[in-house]
Design an enzyme around this catalytic site. Structure first.
Site, PDB file in Angstrom:
ATOM      1  N   ARG A  18     -91.674 -42.143  12.717  1.00  8.77           N
ATOM      2  CA  ARG A  18     -90.374 -41.552  13.047  1.00  8.77           C
ATOM      3  C   ARG A  18     -90.395 -40.036  12.998  1.00  8.77           C
ATOM      4  NH1 ARG A  18     -86.943 -46.370  11.350  1.00  8.77           N
ATOM      5  NH2 ARG A  18     -84.793 -45.807  11.663  1.00  8.77           N
ATOM      6  N   ARG A  56     -77.645 -41.201  12.005  1.00 12.33           N
ATOM      7  CA  ARG A  56     -78.976 -41.770  12.294  1.00 12.33           C
ATOM      8  C   ARG A  56     -79.418 -41.422  13.722  1.00 12.33           C
ATOM      9  NH1 ARG A  56     -77.097 -47.402  11.167  1.00 12.33           N
ATOM     10  NH2 ARG A  56     -79.082 -48.140  11.997  1.00 12.33           N
ATOM     11  N   ARG A  78     -72.828 -55.369  15.162  1.00 11.59           N
ATOM     12  CA  ARG A  78     -74.093 -56.031  14.800  1.00 11.59           C
ATOM     13  C   ARG A  78     -73.998 -56.849  13.513  1.00 11.59           C
ATOM     14  NH1 ARG A  78     -79.838 -52.939  14.431  1.00 11.59           N
ATOM     15  NH2 ARG A  78     -79.059 -51.908  12.557  1.00 11.59           N
ATOM     16  N   LYS A  97     -84.976 -52.470  19.196  1.00  6.57           N
ATOM     17  CA  LYS A  97     -86.364 -52.540  18.717  1.00  6.57           C
ATOM     18  C   LYS A  97     -86.622 -53.784  17.862  1.00  6.57           C
ATOM     19  CE  LYS A  97     -86.272 -48.572  16.502  1.00  6.57           C
ATOM     20  NZ  LYS A  97     -84.885 -48.199  16.694  1.00  6.57           N
ATOM     21  N   ARG A 119     -75.082 -54.527   8.095  1.00  6.34           N
ATOM     22  CA  ARG A 119     -75.846 -53.531   7.350  1.00  6.34           C
ATOM     23  C   ARG A 119     -74.911 -52.451   6.859  1.00  6.34           C
ATOM     24  NH1 ARG A 119     -81.279 -51.774  10.436  1.00  6.34           N
ATOM     25  NH2 ARG A 119     -80.594 -49.766   9.631  1.00  6.34           N
TER      26      ARG A 119
HETATM   27  P1  AMP Z   1     -84.059 -49.025  10.321  1.00  9.04           P
HETATM   28  O1  AMP Z   1     -83.827 -50.399   9.781  1.00  9.04           O
HETATM   29  O2  AMP Z   1     -85.350 -48.902  11.083  1.00  9.04           O
HETATM   30  O3  AMP Z   1     -82.883 -48.486  11.087  1.00  9.04           O
HETATM   31  O4  AMP Z   1     -84.248 -48.066   9.044  1.00  9.04           O
HETATM   32  C1  AMP Z   1     -83.223 -47.929   8.074  1.00  9.04           C
HETATM   33  C2  AMP Z   1     -83.464 -46.686   7.239  1.00  9.04           C
HETATM   34  O5  AMP Z   1     -84.741 -46.791   6.568  1.00  9.04           O
HETATM   35  C3  AMP Z   1     -83.564 -45.388   8.022  1.00  9.04           C
HETATM   36  O6  AMP Z   1     -82.281 -44.851   8.298  1.00  9.04           O
HETATM   37  C4  AMP Z   1     -84.375 -44.521   7.060  1.00  9.04           C
HETATM   38  O7  AMP Z   1     -83.576 -44.061   5.976  1.00  9.04           O
HETATM   39  C5  AMP Z   1     -85.369 -45.506   6.481  1.00  9.04           C
HETATM   40  N1  AMP Z   1     -86.621 -45.556   7.271  1.00  9.04           N
HETATM   41  C6  AMP Z   1     -87.103 -46.616   7.992  1.00  9.04           C
HETATM   42  N2  AMP Z   1     -88.257 -46.301   8.597  1.00  9.04           N
HETATM   43  C7  AMP Z   1     -88.531 -45.014   8.262  1.00  9.04           C
HETATM   44  C8  AMP Z   1     -89.572 -44.093   8.581  1.00  9.04           C
HETATM   45  N3  AMP Z   1     -90.596 -44.431   9.395  1.00  9.04           N
HETATM   46  N4  AMP Z   1     -89.516 -42.862   8.052  1.00  9.04           N
HETATM   47  C9  AMP Z   1     -88.528 -42.490   7.224  1.00  9.04           C
HETATM   48  N5  AMP Z   1     -87.503 -43.284   6.898  1.00  9.04           N
HETATM   49  C10 AMP Z   1     -87.493 -44.547   7.404  1.00  9.04           C
END
Ligand code: AMP
Length: 214
Positions: A88, A171, A127, A13, A160
């Site tokens: 989400r 996740r 990554r 994404k 990360r």
């Molecule tokens: P990502 O970089 O999109 O994988 O997001 C990393 C972390 O941020 C996720 O594992 C969640 O803890 C938090 N997060 C990001 N976007 C959301 C969302 N829309 N709703 C809730 N938590 C989020």
């Protein structure tokens, strides 16, 4: 054009949102990046989000809805937005629809990048992310030209902290439980388009452009 990207962690994404940003001049909004920055800067938002993120869990819906509302309102000079990481959960998707309605904006496409759990694990374990511009690399399949430095801006590449096997598993499970219902929500609205994400990034991008009619 306004687009949402869905797909399990590692489905591409972020990479595709960056491509869409460059090619279609969309404003790219990465909720994960915004939250990580807030945690680093120890803002009120960051303090609310930190514990959830460290467990690979989701941050509460209202926090995200407020964050997204602010970001969409900032959007003036762009020809639309692409969202990576939001919505989400079902309440986020429903709240987002209300927000867009209030603002007189329509969501045009929801693209789900399809990738198996096994491929996602493989991608995320290798990554690397640019600490400055957010560009993604993979040690095996898409390494940077210079050792651990970003090809675009020359800044340091990092891993990360949640790209570890147990947290990746958590996740993905959270995605299956909480975000798959969001796919169905948009499927019922006739907005969901599924794209095979199991290919090189530029190939996946061509598939997305075809879906968007570009
Ligand atoms: P990502 O970089 O999109 O994988 O997001 C990393 C972390 O941020 C996720 O594992 C969640 O803890 C938090 N997060 C990001 N976007 C959301 C969302 N829309 N709703 C809730 N938590 C989020």
């Amino acid at each position: 054009m306004n687009v949402v990207l869905l797909g399990i962690p590692g489905s591409g994404k972020g990479t595709q949102a960056n491509f869409l940003k460059r090619k279609l001049k969309l404003k790219a909004i990465f909720t994960g990046d915004l939250l990580r920055e807030a945690v680093r800067e120890k803002t009120k938002l960051g303090k609310n989000a930190k514990d959830f993120m460290e467990k690979g869990d989701l941050v509460p819906d209202q926090v995200l809805l407020d964050l997204i509302e602010g970001k969409i309102k900032e959007q003036k000079d762009f020809s639309g937005f692409v969202l990576d990481g939001f919505p989400r959960t079902l309440p986020q998707a429903q709240g987002f629809d209300l927000l867009l309605k209030k603002m007189g904006i329509s969501l045009d496409y929801v693209i789900k990048l399809n990738l198996s759990k096994e491929s996602s694990l493989k991608r995320l374990e290798g990554r690397l992310v640019c600490s400055f511009c957010g560009a993604f690399y993979n040690l095996e399949t898409d390494p940077p030209k210079k050792n651990l430095l970003c090809d675009f801006c020359g800044n340091k590449l990092i891993r990360r902290t949640d790209d570890k096997k147990d947290l990746i598993d958590a996740r993905i499970q959270v995605y299956q439980e909480k975000t798959e219902p969001v796919e169905n929500y948009y499927r019922k609205q006739g907005k969901l388009k599924v794209v095979d994400g199991n290919a090189k990034a530029d190939v996946v991008f061509e598939r997305i452009l075809a879906v968007l009619g570009k």
